[in-house]
Design an enzyme around this catalytic site. Sequence first.
Site, PDB file in Angstrom:
ATOM      1  N   LEU A 110      -3.132  11.451  -8.987  1.00  0.00           N
ATOM      2  CA  LEU A 110      -3.727  12.433  -8.069  1.00  0.00           C
ATOM      3  C   LEU A 110      -2.773  12.771  -6.914  1.00  0.00           C
ATOM      4  O   LEU A 110      -2.192  11.884  -6.299  1.00  0.00           O
ATOM      5  CB  LEU A 110      -5.036  11.862  -7.494  1.00  0.00           C
ATOM      6  CG  LEU A 110      -5.758  12.756  -6.478  1.00  0.00           C
ATOM      7  CD1 LEU A 110      -6.434  13.932  -7.177  1.00  0.00           C
ATOM      8  CD2 LEU A 110      -6.787  11.957  -5.671  1.00  0.00           C
ATOM      9  N   ASP A 152     -17.095  17.472   6.848  1.00  0.00           N
ATOM     10  CA  ASP A 152     -17.804  17.666   8.114  1.00  0.00           C
ATOM     11  C   ASP A 152     -19.159  16.948   8.097  1.00  0.00           C
ATOM     12  O   ASP A 152     -19.758  16.755   7.048  1.00  0.00           O
ATOM     13  CB  ASP A 152     -18.002  19.176   8.345  1.00  0.00           C
ATOM     14  CG  ASP A 152     -18.310  19.503   9.799  1.00  0.00           C
ATOM     15  OD1 ASP A 152     -18.171  18.612  10.660  1.00  0.00           O
ATOM     16  OD2 ASP A 152     -18.694  20.653  10.066  1.00  0.00           O
ATOM     17  N   HIS A 159     -17.443   8.342  11.680  1.00  0.00           N
ATOM     18  CA  HIS A 159     -16.064   8.564  11.228  1.00  0.00           C
ATOM     19  C   HIS A 159     -15.591   7.421  10.333  1.00  0.00           C
ATOM     20  O   HIS A 159     -14.858   7.632   9.378  1.00  0.00           O
ATOM     21  CB  HIS A 159     -15.126   8.729  12.426  1.00  0.00           C
ATOM     22  CG  HIS A 159     -15.420   9.961  13.234  1.00  0.00           C
ATOM     23  ND1 HIS A 159     -15.627  11.185  12.641  1.00  0.00           N
ATOM     24  CD2 HIS A 159     -15.566  10.167  14.571  1.00  0.00           C
ATOM     25  CE1 HIS A 159     -15.876  12.092  13.582  1.00  0.00           C
ATOM     26  NE2 HIS A 159     -15.857  11.492  14.762  1.00  0.00           N
TER      27      HIS A 159
HETATM   28  C1  IPE Z   1     -13.531  20.897  11.013  1.00  0.00           C
HETATM   29  O1  IPE Z   1     -14.728  20.362  11.470  1.00  0.00           O
HETATM   30  C2  IPE Z   1     -12.421  19.900  11.148  1.00  0.00           C
HETATM   31  C3  IPE Z   1     -12.513  18.717  10.296  1.00  0.00           C
HETATM   32  C4  IPE Z   1     -13.415  18.478   9.391  1.00  0.00           C
HETATM   33  C5  IPE Z   1     -11.458  17.761  10.485  1.00  0.00           C
HETATM   34  P1  IPE Z   1     -15.226  20.603  12.973  1.00  0.00           P
HETATM   35  O2  IPE Z   1     -16.526  19.900  13.083  1.00  0.00           O
HETATM   36  O3  IPE Z   1     -14.169  20.257  13.918  1.00  0.00           O
HETATM   37  O4  IPE Z   1     -15.410  22.182  12.986  1.00  0.00           O
HETATM   38  P2  IPE Z   1     -16.337  23.098  13.902  1.00  0.00           P
HETATM   39  O5  IPE Z   1     -16.076  22.715  15.318  1.00  0.00           O
HETATM   40  O6  IPE Z   1     -17.760  22.833  13.501  1.00  0.00           O
HETATM   41  O7  IPE Z   1     -15.912  24.482  13.564  1.00  0.00           O
HETATM   42  C1  IPE Z   2     -16.037  15.761  10.786  1.00  0.00           C
HETATM   43  O1  IPE Z   2     -17.236  15.339  11.307  1.00  0.00           O
HETATM   44  C2  IPE Z   2     -14.890  14.868  11.183  1.00  0.00           C
HETATM   45  C3  IPE Z   2     -13.987  15.435  12.186  1.00  0.00           C
HETATM   46  C4  IPE Z   2     -14.025  16.658  12.637  1.00  0.00           C
HETATM   47  C5  IPE Z   2     -12.973  14.550  12.730  1.00  0.00           C
HETATM   48  P1  IPE Z   2     -17.738  15.775  12.760  1.00  0.00           P
HETATM   49  O2  IPE Z   2     -17.289  14.765  13.738  1.00  0.00           O
HETATM   50  O3  IPE Z   2     -17.328  17.169  13.042  1.00  0.00           O
HETATM   51  O4  IPE Z   2     -19.301  15.683  12.567  1.00  0.00           O
HETATM   52  P2  IPE Z   2     -20.393  16.657  13.183  1.00  0.00           P
HETATM   53  O5  IPE Z   2     -20.027  18.050  12.748  1.00  0.00           O
HETATM   54  O6  IPE Z   2     -20.327  16.503  14.666  1.00  0.00           O
HETATM   55  O7  IPE Z   2     -21.683  16.202  12.601  1.00  0.00           O
HETATM   56 MG    MG Z   3     -18.190  18.950  12.705  1.00  0.00          MG
END
Ligand code: IPE
Ligand code: IPE
Ligand code: MG
Length: 241
Positions: free
Chosen positions: A132, A21, A38
């Site tokens: 892995l 995240d 991303h």
């Molecule tokens: C969880 O992260 C999903 C992934 C890392 C793919 P999100 O950013 O979507 O989760 P929330 O919305 O903060 O719970």
């Molecule tokens: C995690 O990073 C990747 C996905 C959920 C696809 P985020 O896109 O949720 O990044 P933040 O949480 O907005 O910083």
């Molecule tokens: Mg996120």
Amino acid sequence: MEKIIDGEKLNIPNHVAIIMDGNGRWAKKRLMPRNFGHKAGAKAIEKVCEDAHELGIKYLTVYAFSTENWKRSVEEVSGIMNILRDYLKTCIERATKNNMRIRIIGDRTALDADIVEKMDELERVTSVCDGLNFTIAINYGGRDELRRSFKKLLEDVNAGKVDKDITEETISCYLDTAGIPDPDLLIRTSGELRLSNYLIWQLAYAEFYFTDCLWPDFDMDELKKAVKYYNGRDRRYGGVK
Ligand code: IPE
Ligand code: IPE
Ligand code: MG
């Protein structure tokens, strides 16, 4: 498995699960669009696979796209899908070179056909690899996984293929993660303290490690910190020590 890391004898978790995240915030800090984050996040995965293998971790499972992530803008979702396409393309070569066995978990039915084709190929080609075990969760949600599993299980019970006296093992066998041991350690980056629907069945007895590090910045040092934290935990599994 025990291993000496930086002069310290450490118990290496067999299976590490990661909620990657913070890509969006990482990009925002650089005044860049979310998909820039991303892209950097996808790059970080490649290195973390090598690092995990080097530490002796046998299973690594990462959360790449949740069943809830469709709520994001069309631009962001299609950007992520394109990054996924590119990632899968180069992954075959990297996985065979590094002897990585790739599995993809989640509901594929909502994904584009070319992506599903690549996933199938990747799983097929790497099924003989015994380095892995790398699992990627795409269009994955823990509740959705349980729903799909129960549906299939019900069909099989009704068809007389499975004993209706259901055990926990039966349920585990119907999950996308069938054959993969439960995670020992969960890592979530970016400072959020929640599961966000990740591996809700499988994480029942995992240790949880949270770090403020944003996913694209996650590296070997961060992974070692998590493993060291894991070593400080006393896993009692409900018993008394
Ligand atoms: C969880 O992260 C999903 C992934 C890392 C793919 P999100 O950013 O979507 O989760 P929330 O919305 O903060 O719970
Ligand atoms: C995690 O990073 C990747 C996905 C959920 C696809 P985020 O896109 O949720 O990044 P933040 O949480 O907005 O910083
Ligand atoms: Mg996120």
